[in-house]
Design a protein around this motif. Structure first.
Motif, short mmCIF file in Angstrom:
data_model
loop_
_atom_site.label_atom_id
_atom_site.label_comp_id
_atom_site.label_asym_id
_atom_site.label_seq_id
_atom_site.Cartn_x
_atom_site.Cartn_y
_atom_site.Cartn_z
N GLU A 160 0.92 -1.24 0.06
CA GLU A 160 -0.02 0.19 0.02
C GLU A 160 0.81 0.94 -0.07
OE1 GLU A 160 -3.51 2.21 2.69
OE2 GLU A 160 -2.92 0.12 3.06
N GLU A 161 0.82 2.42 -1.03
CA GLU A 161 1.27 3.29 -1.03
C GLU A 161 0.42 4.47 -0.78
OE1 GLU A 161 4.34 1.97 -4.74
OE2 GLU A 161 2.43 2.95 -5.25
N ASN A 162 1.13 5.52 0.06
CA ASN A 162 0.67 6.88 0.44
C ASN A 162 1.33 7.78 -0.63
OD1 ASN A 162 -0.19 9.46 1.29
ND2 ASN A 162 0.58 9.19 3.16
N ILE A 163 0.58 8.30 -1.58
CA ILE A 163 1.23 9.00 -2.73
C ILE A 163 1.84 10.36 -2.18
CG2 ILE A 163 0.78 10.10 -5.00
CD1 ILE A 163 0.52 7.06 -4.67
N TYR A 164 1.27 10.90 -0.97
CA TYR A 164 1.89 12.06 -0.61
C TYR A 164 3.21 11.74 0.51
CZ TYR A 164 -2.43 14.19 -1.56
OH TYR A 164 -3.57 14.48 -2.25
N SER A 165 3.58 10.41 0.65
CA SER A 165 4.76 10.14 1.65
C SER A 165 5.95 9.78 0.75
CB SER A 165 4.40 8.83 2.47
OG SER A 165 5.25 8.68 3.29
#
Length: 236
Positions: A160-165
């Motif tokens: 799972e990827e947080n695009i802001y991180s």
């Protein structure tokens, strides 16, 4: 960015101080947001690859008529968008059909549109509307989930990827703030209205943070199609 925010603030203060007729209402609609990305280290090409997110837009609107159809609308919207890809081979050159991967992405954001408009009365209590203006967007969350399957029956979360991180994204992240410029048209009958248009991203929403390769040239836009149905509830 600071100059754009200052311009938007001046427009808001000017319009609210000279408006002659004021209306407040609600609106709901469909939004198709499009991220356009060119990351040279990942894509090795010059085109802006699009990814579309379909979703819902809901919010409130303030309509101020200044003189003879000329006016402005201000709004506060919440927009949700989601995207799902088809299953594809994990490695495109692998001879076997499995393993396969797919992604599901979604984002949540708040928007403040400021639209100059002109209303042409084409029939009794019926107007044609043309509008243009900026929208300030603030991202609340933007995540991608990657799924893996080794056969037609299995499915598990790969990551799972947080695009802001920056911790999740190795080469680039998406900025939370974005500014677009929209053009569109609509109809109004009595208190009811239908508006639709396209918003073009004005700034590069991507921030590259791997400065030892070509990712410093990462660029793109965050655009949006939208159509909204609404009703004015109060007149001031």
């Amino acid at each position: 960015m600071k100059r754009i925010l200052l311009l938007i603030s001046v427009i808001v203060m000017t319009m609210t101080s000279i408006s002659a007729e004021d209306y407040f209402g609600v609106q709901i609609g469909y939004a198709r947001s499009i991220t356009r990305l060119n990351a040279p280290i990942l894509m090795n090409k010059e085109t802006l690859a699009p990814t579309a997110y379909d979703g819902l837009k809901i919010g409130v609107v303030y309509d101020a008529t200044i003189i003879k159809g000329l006016g402005v609308t201000l709004g506060l919207n919440y927009t949700f968008g989601a995207n799902i890809t088809d299953w594809a081979k994990k490695v495109s050159t692998q001879p076997a059909p499995y393993p396969q991967v797919r992604s599901r992405g979604q984002f949540h954001q708040l928007e403040i549109p400021i639209e100059w408009q002109y209303k042409f009365e084409i029939a009794q209590k019926t107007w044609l509307i043309l509008y243009t203006g900026p929208t300030l967007q603030c991202g609340l969350a933007f995540k991608d989930k990657w799924y893996l399957r080794t056969n037609n029956e299995s499915e598990s979360i790969l990551k799972e990827e947080n695009i802001y991180s920056e911790q999740d994204m190795n080469d680039y992240t998406l900025k939370r703030l974005n500014v677009t410029w929209g053009i569109g048209a609509g109809f109004q009958y009595e208190r009811y209205f239908l508006r639709g248009g396209y918003d073009f991203g004005l700034i590069n929403p991507y921030k590259a943070h791997s400065f030892d390769n070509q990712d410093i040239h990462t660029r793109g836009r965050f655009d949006q199609w939208q159509i909204k149905l609404g009703m004015y509830l109060w007149e001031f």
